[in-house]
Motif scaffolding. Structure first.
Motif, mmCIF file in Angstrom:
data_model
loop_
_atom_site.group_PDB
_atom_site.id
_atom_site.type_symbol
_atom_site.label_atom_id
_atom_site.label_comp_id
_atom_site.label_asym_id
_atom_site.label_seq_id
_atom_site.Cartn_x
_atom_site.Cartn_y
_atom_site.Cartn_z
ATOM 1 N N VAL A 129 0.857 -1.178 0.000
ATOM 2 C CA VAL A 129 0.000 0.000 0.000
ATOM 3 C C VAL A 129 0.898 1.234 0.000
ATOM 4 C CG1 VAL A 129 -1.812 1.254 1.220
ATOM 5 C CG2 VAL A 129 -1.773 -1.257 1.272
ATOM 6 N N ARG A 130 0.614 2.183 -0.901
ATOM 7 C CA ARG A 130 1.427 3.384 -0.972
ATOM 8 C C ARG A 130 1.300 4.195 0.305
ATOM 9 N NH1 ARG A 130 2.424 5.261 -6.366
ATOM 10 N NH2 ARG A 130 2.914 7.292 -5.509
ATOM 11 N N SER A 131 2.408 4.760 0.748
ATOM 12 C CA SER A 131 2.403 5.584 1.951
ATOM 13 C C SER A 131 1.660 6.883 1.693
ATOM 14 C CB SER A 131 3.837 5.887 2.385
ATOM 15 O OG SER A 131 3.853 6.817 3.437
ATOM 16 N N ASP A 132 0.924 7.332 2.708
ATOM 17 C CA ASP A 132 0.239 8.617 2.610
ATOM 18 C C ASP A 132 0.917 9.669 3.483
ATOM 19 O OD1 ASP A 132 -0.398 7.693 5.094
ATOM 20 O OD2 ASP A 132 -2.561 7.981 4.928
ATOM 21 N N GLY A 133 2.206 9.431 3.787
ATOM 22 C CA GLY A 133 2.932 10.340 4.656
ATOM 23 C C GLY A 133 3.257 11.666 3.989
ATOM 24 N N GLN A 134 3.839 12.559 4.767
ATOM 25 C CA GLN A 134 4.215 13.868 4.269
ATOM 26 C C GLN A 134 5.429 13.747 3.345
ATOM 27 O OE1 GLN A 134 2.578 16.871 4.848
ATOM 28 N NE2 GLN A 134 1.049 15.441 5.607
ATOM 29 N N PRO A 135 5.596 14.700 2.412
ATOM 30 C CA PRO A 135 6.793 14.683 1.561
ATOM 31 C C PRO A 135 8.058 14.653 2.396
ATOM 32 C CG PRO A 135 5.197 16.288 0.756
ATOM 33 C CD PRO A 135 4.678 15.786 2.070
ATOM 34 N N THR A 136 9.098 14.022 1.857
ATOM 35 C CA THR A 136 10.325 13.815 2.629
ATOM 36 C C THR A 136 11.289 14.989 2.554
ATOM 37 O OG1 THR A 136 11.298 12.698 0.719
ATOM 38 C CG2 THR A 136 10.209 11.320 2.363
ATOM 39 N N VAL A 137 11.078 15.916 1.618
ATOM 40 C CA VAL A 137 11.990 17.051 1.496
ATOM 41 C C VAL A 137 11.192 18.294 1.110
ATOM 42 C CG1 VAL A 137 12.509 16.530 -0.931
ATOM 43 C CG2 VAL A 137 14.115 17.894 0.413
ATOM 44 N N THR A 138 11.539 19.410 1.724
ATOM 45 C CA THR A 138 10.919 20.700 1.421
ATOM 46 C C THR A 138 11.923 21.539 0.643
ATOM 47 O OG1 THR A 138 9.527 20.667 3.404
ATOM 48 C CG2 THR A 138 9.922 22.815 2.375
ATOM 49 N N LEU A 139 11.507 22.007 -0.510
ATOM 50 C CA LEU A 139 12.365 22.827 -1.361
ATOM 51 C C LEU A 139 12.046 24.296 -1.124
ATOM 52 C CD1 LEU A 139 12.163 20.867 -4.731
ATOM 53 C CD2 LEU A 139 13.766 20.564 -2.846
#
Length: 259
Positions: A73-83
């Motif tokens: 199942v694909r993760s629904d977490g927050q993005p891993t990097v902020t640009l």
């Protein structure tokens, strides 16, 4: 579990049932999906039906297949990097970008000669087939493993007026900004962002799961008389990154009064 009975093709019924199990939390993000045999037993259908259902859910982006490990199942977490997309200028006149120290270069930069396309020509306010210097970089974030593709395009007519730029067009963007400023340009930037599905080579280079869009950023550096000087394009997986901007209010031009 009793055999499912819903309208639509059988594989679509199975896909709908699995989707419902994902959305209600029975199959949690990051967890493996039951095996083919388990899904066959659960829904009382054939192996091809299960495979078609899983393929449909992969196309939707709900699940991903990890080779040798199965479906997850694909993760629904927050993005891993902020640009951080702001640009600053230090007291010594050097340009600084917050993410400049974040990314490693996965490969040696590739300078080359190219020409404008319809799309890049519009951004640079040039006709098609105008000569360009280009430089491609494949970047990685060491903390998260996220990848990005960065491209710089510099028109010949801009580089010809700045010998250091013509001799080394593959410099880092901050260094290019510095050379443009030294040449007398008062710089400002415009940027557009859009989401699209990746091309095959982009998907491979960025190591994206199935059904994952990319964020495509186009940044134009403007100089004297608002002239477009260079174009930068950045592509990154939309599941890995988010963008952050510092927004300030422009000063309204003074209104002219009648004498």
């Amino acid at each position: 579990m009793t055999e499912i009975q819903r309208p639509g093709a059988l594989y679509q019924q199975v896909a709908a049932a699995i989707r419902e199990a994902i959305l209600n939390g029975e199959f949690t993000p990051g967890a493996p999906l039951p095996s083919e045999a388990q899904l066959i037993e659960r829904y009382k259908v054939s192996r091809p039906t299960v495979r078609n259902a899983v393929a449909a859910l992969r196309a939707e982006g709900l699940i991903e297949v990890r080779h040798g490990k199965g479906s997850f199942v694909r993760s629904d977490g927050q993005p891993t990097v902020t640009l951080e997309r702001r640009i600053s200028r230090a007291s010594d006149g050097q340009f600084v970008m917050p993410n400049g120290a974040v990314w490693d270069e996965a490969e040696e930069p590739t300078p080359y000669r190219s020409h404008t396309t319809k799309a890049t020509g519009q951004l640079l306010e040039l006709a098609e087939e105008e000569a360009l210097f280009g430089c491609d970089r494949l970047l990685t974030d060491p903390a998260s493993g996220a990848r990005a593709m960065h491209r710089t395009l510099i028109p010949f007519e801009v580089a010809e007026g700045i010998p250091q730029l013509a001799e080394a067009p593959g410099q880092q963007p901050a260094s290019v900004y510095g050379l443009l400023a030294q040449a007398g340009h008062k710089l400002w930037w415009s940027e557009t962002v859009r989401a699209r599905m990746p091309l095959p080579d982009e998907r491979t280079a960025l190591q994206l799961p199935d059904a994952t869009p990319i964020l495509h950023l186009a940044r134009v550096t403007h100089g004297t008389d608002d002239r477009p000087l260079i174009l930068e394009e950045l592509c990154v997986g939309a599941d890995r990154a988010e963008l952050a901007y510092r927004i300030t209010a422009d000063q309204q031009p003074a209104r002219r009064t009648r004498d």
